[in-house]
Enzyme design. Structure first.
Site, PDB file in Angstrom:
ATOM      1  N   GLN A  78       0.834  -1.195   0.000  1.00  0.00           N
ATOM      2  CA  GLN A  78       0.000   0.000   0.000  1.00  0.00           C
ATOM      3  C   GLN A  78       0.871   1.248   0.000  1.00  0.00           C
ATOM      4  OE1 GLN A  78      -3.300  -0.073   2.663  1.00  0.00           O
ATOM      5  NE2 GLN A  78      -4.111   1.810   1.818  1.00  0.00           N
ATOM      6  N   PHE A  79       1.170   1.729  -1.200  1.00  0.00           N
ATOM      7  CA  PHE A  79       2.031   2.901  -1.340  1.00  0.00           C
ATOM      8  C   PHE A  79       1.410   4.143  -0.722  1.00  0.00           C
ATOM      9  CE2 PHE A  79      -0.652   3.273  -5.046  1.00  0.00           C
ATOM     10  CZ  PHE A  79      -0.818   4.642  -5.233  1.00  0.00           C
ATOM     11  N   THR A  80       0.089   4.169  -0.572  1.00  0.00           N
ATOM     12  CA  THR A  80      -0.579   5.358  -0.037  1.00  0.00           C
ATOM     13  C   THR A  80      -0.247   5.620   1.428  1.00  0.00           C
ATOM     14  OG1 THR A  80      -2.590   4.113   0.469  1.00  0.00           O
ATOM     15  CG2 THR A  80      -2.483   5.186  -1.690  1.00  0.00           C
TER      16      THR A  80
END
Length: 150
Positions: A78-80
């Site tokens: 999850q890059f966010t």
């Protein structure tokens, strides 16, 4: 490396209508990677997550770890988690590692936590549009950041 760890009764990942991962009692681990992450970050985070005493014992006290209960784990990239919201209304993801750096680190993290837990760890699919479903148990949600270990 950042992780959001959620104690779950169940969790799953669906991609384009197909169920690709499914666990029962254990931890859902949302994992965000930056370019500066190294094996040291993986080591620290895997150790913290697998030994973190956030699972209830027989007296309903959070006194057991994932290792203690032989629980399951589901890891989702999850890059966010590395979003910057300081300016404007649209988050910036510039701190998140690009796939050529993030994928090998993500795979090394999964391989290492599998080794520590001595069982297969379920995963999402890196970069895919995933639908993550979970039943948070507690709720218990812990945020860990390998850059803030002091």
């Amino acid at each position: 490396m950042k992780a959001v760890i959620q104690r779950v009764s169940k969790a799953s990942v669906t991609i384009e209508g197909d169920l690709v991962a499914n666990i029962n009692s254990g931890l859902l681990i949302l994992l965000g990677i930056v370019e500066q992450d190294t094996q040291d970050d993986i080591d620290w985070l895997v150790n913290k997550i697998s030994n973190c005493r956030i699972i209830n014992d027989d007296n309903q006290v959070m006194n057991r770890s994932l290792i203690d209960i032989n629980g399951e784990a589901l890891v989702v990239s999850q890059f966010t988690l590395h979003a910057s919201t300081k300016k404007g209304n649209r988050p910036s993801y510039i701190k998140a590692a690009k796939p050529d750096i993030a994928i090998p680190i993500y795979e090394a993290f999964v391989k290492q936590i599998q080794s520590v837990l001595s069982k297969t760890v379920q995963t999402g699919q890196f970069g895919a549009d995933m639908k993550v479903e979970l039943l948070n148990d507690g709720p218990v949600t812990i945020i860990m950041d390998s850059k803030n270990k002091e």
